[in-house]
Design a protein around this motif. Structure first.
Motif, PDB file in Angstrom:
ATOM      1  N   ALA A   1     -36.447  76.607 -76.602  1.00  0.00           N
ATOM      2  CA  ALA A   1     -35.822  75.999 -75.425  1.00  0.00           C
ATOM      3  C   ALA A   1     -35.170  74.667 -75.780  1.00  0.00           C
ATOM      4  O   ALA A   1     -34.057  74.354 -75.331  1.00  0.00           O
ATOM      5  N   LYS A   2     -35.861  73.877 -76.588  1.00  0.00           N
ATOM      6  CA  LYS A   2     -35.311  72.586 -77.018  1.00  0.00           C
ATOM      7  C   LYS A   2     -34.004  72.786 -77.782  1.00  0.00           C
ATOM      8  O   LYS A   2     -32.999  72.101 -77.512  1.00  0.00           O
ATOM      9  N   ALA A   3     -34.001  73.748 -78.713  1.00  0.00           N
ATOM     10  CA  ALA A   3     -32.779  74.004 -79.485  1.00  0.00           C
ATOM     11  C   ALA A   3     -31.646  74.465 -78.581  1.00  0.00           C
ATOM     12  O   ALA A   3     -30.488  74.048 -78.747  1.00  0.00           O
ATOM     13  N   GLU A   4     -31.972  75.310 -77.598  1.00  0.00           N
ATOM     14  CA  GLU A   4     -30.938  75.816 -76.689  1.00  0.00           C
ATOM     15  C   GLU A   4     -30.330  74.689 -75.854  1.00  0.00           C
ATOM     16  O   GLU A   4     -29.109  74.611 -75.687  1.00  0.00           O
ATOM     17  N   LEU A   5     -31.169  73.805 -75.321  1.00  0.00           N
ATOM     18  CA  LEU A   5     -30.668  72.721 -74.479  1.00  0.00           C
ATOM     19  C   LEU A   5     -29.887  71.698 -75.301  1.00  0.00           C
ATOM     20  O   LEU A   5     -28.848  71.183 -74.848  1.00  0.00           O
ATOM     21  N   LEU A   6     -30.361  71.400 -76.514  1.00  0.00           N
ATOM     22  CA  LEU A   6     -29.610  70.465 -77.363  1.00  0.00           C
ATOM     23  C   LEU A   6     -28.252  71.039 -77.729  1.00  0.00           C
ATOM     24  O   LEU A   6     -27.249  70.311 -77.773  1.00  0.00           O
ATOM     25  N   ALA A   7     -28.188  72.345 -77.975  1.00  0.00           N
ATOM     26  CA  ALA A   7     -26.900  72.988 -78.268  1.00  0.00           C
ATOM     27  C   ALA A   7     -25.972  72.929 -77.070  1.00  0.00           C
ATOM     28  O   ALA A   7     -24.737  72.935 -77.223  1.00  0.00           O
TER      29      ALA A   7
END
Length: 871
Positions: free
Chosen positions: A413-419
């Protein structure tokens, strides 16, 4: 009123930020950030009722609500500027004060809740979208599961050929249908996202067994294979393994059905024989076919896995059908039902309505989220029509994998939101501990001059925190005291030595109290400032007993779940007898509790005694109070008439027993005030709380401290998450994690259920994931102290490689090799407190004198003997 500038935290992102990812290391003020983020959004124009704030326990909800309301109220009343120069600040003018006062007035409507509270609200407001009955009844997951399991056992597993064959093979191994039920229930509780690692393929089983029979049945053939192995010890071991396999094949008829063959080779010893034999023969090119057969046999999995893969889907489908038809749900169903509503025909409408009502969302403790929870949040708020989504968490504190939490969901989720352009906020200033203690913990974690990291998995300690200087010690002593155990090591001797060392240290502080300054206030040591952390409840009881024997009062913080204590079982037993005083079996069970304490030899006589017998009469008096629903007098009389307190104190653990009993009584009084039920219904409620923890509201199962006096707090690391203490000791954690019949493992795409025995590479993967969770547990343990931390250093070999304390033990020794002033070493002698040998028996030659002669008293004359009762 004039406008003023009020300082705001520099860590706050712009209120208009679409996505925000907050990583908050231990002690860096996560709750402080959340409350100020809410205030920032309100001042920017967001109504408090438009903000959905979700956390994971009722206790956290209560704390957040209290702190958020207090901050909003203080800001609405402020009349002095606190911001200096160009520092970040809020402009509090008349318009801002109006917004804040409206937020305070609307606070009771603020959607600040747990994830399950959020889901329950959706299900109530959108019953049509969830395709649920209007009248919903919450049931224990175990109750619904058992009904479905028994129905499937009768209608499918005992009748259909495939399932009947597997069930028969399972029962031939000595296991029962109750064992099968326990395995399937454990799989069901692992979560919908987890699937069984191996499926069952009968044809593959038949083929693999036939191939193995062809290769190892002949003695000459076995000797030829062994002759190819050059190493003598391995050659003998391979011959032995092949003989074991050949013996099993000889007893197995060639036409045996696949489940029977599967049961034979699922045996732990035979499974290990297959695995070991393959390790010997896999490098023999001449016998590549044998290697393939062994690989096929090992890849089939075990009978337990085949049973779970075949039976579990049928039981879960039956559970879902039954609940839908009866309007029932359990605690975890709320998540599944909300997700089903969002994926149904009216799902887009439901999500749009939620976004319109609450366009801003904040999720606390996000590292404890599971995949289904994230999918729900993602469906609603990762959308162009949503205004903002903030996730707050610390993956280093992800320690609840056994409850279904999945730290890899957080990472994805963190990677998705940062992207997607999220603002990343890292809270890296520790406000809990002194600067030397922060530096010392950083050294152990591997961020100092010694670069070996304690956390070696997917989650590491890459961004060391700094100290905010909010806490300062009144001494120059090293912040970490290392209690090095020296001498002849054994598990019991190590425990005894460590108990003595911890007791000595606390007594020394109690005699000469250290001082410190925390957040502007001077503090002086009391016993309440000492905390002892353990890995298990059993270890908590051990260290508490040792400290109490020295006269040091202890408060066991949640040593076990309240509804699983002896007090809960005894109270429900007595109440059941009060509800039905003529029920002989209920009465018998009640008489054996500490409320009556009737000895076994007298039990049969008392249970059948007439109503005027003192104990039976007491039971009927209580029943009269229950019939009048006079519950407060009833519970008071239960404790007073029975002399329960005196008996509990004499029999030991009295304070704990009394605290638990009165706590249970308070909860029952609150329940009866809500439900207005009779005693039978109250007994049913208490039984439900005891048999299924998912039926208990989150904080009902928390045991209170057994004393309000100053006392040392003792609790497990899991319970200590979120807590702090000036002086923290660690005890235990040297044993390995007990094996479980059902384990959850991750692969590249999903969470997998591994049931029963499994092959070596699976064992290694599970061990690796378990080690990473132990590292995170160790991180939590290291970050609870404010002033000083006391850590044991065990002799070599005393800490198992799969023990929770192993990561600390592994890193602590090398840190001591390089003097830094951050560690102080104390040698603790193992066996120094052993009792000396008993002296010689001083009465060995003593001869007792003869007893005096018996004096026979003559009977009194009839006229002087008084009245005699004849009937």
């Amino acid at each position: 009123m004039t406008a003023v500038r009020v300082a705001k935290p520099a860590s706050l992102p712009d209120a208009s930020a679409r996505y925000v990812v907050v990583e908050a290391s231990a002690g860096t003020g996560k709750t402080y950030f959340l409350e100020h983020r809410v205030a920032d959004l309100v001042l920017a124009g967001t109504r408090l009722t438009e903000l959905c704030l979700v956390t994971f326990t009722e206790k956290a909800v209560a704390e957040l609500r209290l702190r958020v309301r207090d901050l909003l109220d203080r800001l609405s009343r402020t009349s002095e500027s606190t911001a200096e120069g160009d520092a970040p600040a809020w402009l509090i003018d008349d318009d801002a004060r109006r917004r804040l006062r409206v937020a305070v007035a609307e606070f009771d409507q603020a959607p600040i809740s747990t994830i399950h509270g959020f889901c329950h609200r959706i299900l109530v407001e959108d019953a049509f979208a969830a395709a649920r009955l209007f009248e919903q009844v919450q049931v224990a997951d175990e109750v619904a599961f058992d009904a479905a399991y028994l129905a499937e056992l009768r209608e499918r597993f005992a009748r259909h050929e495939l399932e009947r064959g597997l069930l028969g093979a399972y029962l031939t191994t000595g296991k029962t249908t109750e064992d099968l039920r326990d395995v399937l229930l454990a799989c069901a509780r692992a979560g919908d996202e987890a699937r069984v690692y191996r499926s069952y393929d009968p044809e593959a089983v038949t083929k693999a067994v036939a191939g193995l029979r062809e290769h190892v049945s002949g003695e000459l053939h076995r000797k030829a294979i062994a002759a190819e192995i050059k190493n003598g010890s391995k050659r003998k071991a391979a011959e032995s393994r092949m003989e074991d396999i050949a013996a099993a094949l000889a007893e197995l008829p060639p036409d045996a059905p696949p489940p029977v063959a599967f049961a034979v080779f699922s045996d732990k010893d035979l499974n290990e024989a297959l695995s070991k034999l393959r390790s010997y023969t896999k490098d023999l090119p001449k016998y590549a076919a044998l290697d393939g057969m062994l690989a096929d046999m090992l890849d089939m999995g075990t009978l337990d896995q085949a049973i779970a893969a075949t039976f579990l889907p049928h039981v879960l489908a039956r559970v879902a059908r039954d609940k839908a038809a009866r309007g029932q749900f359990d605690y975890d169903d709320m998540l599944r039902l909300v997700w089903g509503a969002l994926q149904g025909a009216r799902g887009p409408e439901v999500a749009a309505r939620l976004r319109a009502r609450m366009p801003v969302a904040m999720i606390d403790e996000f590292q404890d989220t599971d995949p289904l929870q994230w999918r729900i949040f993602r469906e609603v708020w990762v959308h162009p029509d949503a205004r903002s989504l903030t996730i707050v968490g610390d993956p280093k504190q992800a320690i609840y994998g056994f409850r279904g939490a999945d730290v890899y969901t957080y990472l994805a989720a963190k990677a998705e939101l940062l992207a997607a352009g999220a603002v990343r906020v890292s809270l890296a200033e520790n406000r809990r501990s002194t600067a030397p203690l922060v530096a010392a913990v950083n050294e152990i974690l591997g961020s100092g001059p010694l670069t070996a990291q304690m956390m070696t998995g997917a989650i590491t300690y890459d961004e060391p925190v700094t100290a905010a200087a909010d806490v300062t010690a009144g001494t120059t002593a090293a912040p970490i005291a290392v209690l090095r155990l020296v001498g002849k090591s054994s598990a019991d001797a190590n425990k005894t030595a460590l108990q003595r060392a911890i007791g000595d240290a606390i007594e020394a502080m109690h005699a000469v109290p250290p001082t410190w300054r925390a957040k502007g206030q001077d503090r002086r040591f009391t016993l309440r400032d000492a905390m002892v952390l353990t890995r298990s409840n059993r270890e908590s009881m051990e260290i508490a007993a040792a400290l109490r024997s020295r006269g040091l009062p202890c408060a066991l913080v949640e040593p076990e779940k309240l509804f699983e204590t002896r007090e809960a079982h005894e109270l429900v037993t007595v109440l059941a007898a009060v509800a039905a005083p003529r029920d002989r079996s209920a009465r018998m069970r009640a008489l054996r509790t500490r409320f009556f304490d009737v000895p076994w030899p007298e039990l049969a006589r008392v249970v059948d005694a007439p109503d005027h017998h003192p104990l039976i009469a007491r039971l009927h008096e209580w029943a009269l109070l229950a019939a009048r629903r006079a519950y407060e007098p009833l519970f008071r009389r239960l404790v007073e008439d029975s002399h329960y307190a005196e008996r509990a104190l004499v029999l030991g653990s009295g304070e704990r027993a009394l605290t638990n009993t009165w706590h249970l009584i308070e909860l029952l009084l609150a329940e009866v005030a809500r439900s207005r039920g009779d005693l039978h219904e109250l007994v049913s409620v208490l039984n439900r709380w005891m048999t299924d923890e998912t039926m208990r509201p989150d904080e009902l199962d928390v045991q209170r401290a057994e004393t309000d006096a100053e006392a040392i707090r003792i609790l497990t690391v899991h319970k200590a998450k979120g807590l702090e203490a000036p002086f923290v000791f660690f005890y235990g954690g040297t044993g390995g994690t007990p094996p479980s019949s059902v384990r959850v493992m991750r692969d590249e795409s999903a969470r997998l259920l591994v049931v029963g025995q499994h092959e070596e590479h699976i064992k290694q993967r599970i061990a690796r994931e378990s080690e990473e969770e132990d590292q995170r547990l160790a991180y939590v343990a290291l970050t609870r102290a404010q002033i000083r931390l006391y850590l044991p250093l065990y002799p070599d070999g005393a800490v198992k490689a799969n023990a929770m304390y192993h990561p600390i033990q592994r890193c602590l020794g090398p840190r001591l090799a390089k003097p830094s002033g951050l560690f102080e070493l104390f040698d603790v002698e193992i066996g120094a407190d052993e009792l000396p040998p008993a002296p010689d028996d001083a009465l060995a030659g003593f001869a007792a004198p003869a007893p005096p002669p018996t004096v026979i008293t003559p009977r009194l004359a009839a006229e002087r003997a008084g009245l005699t009762t004849l009937s």
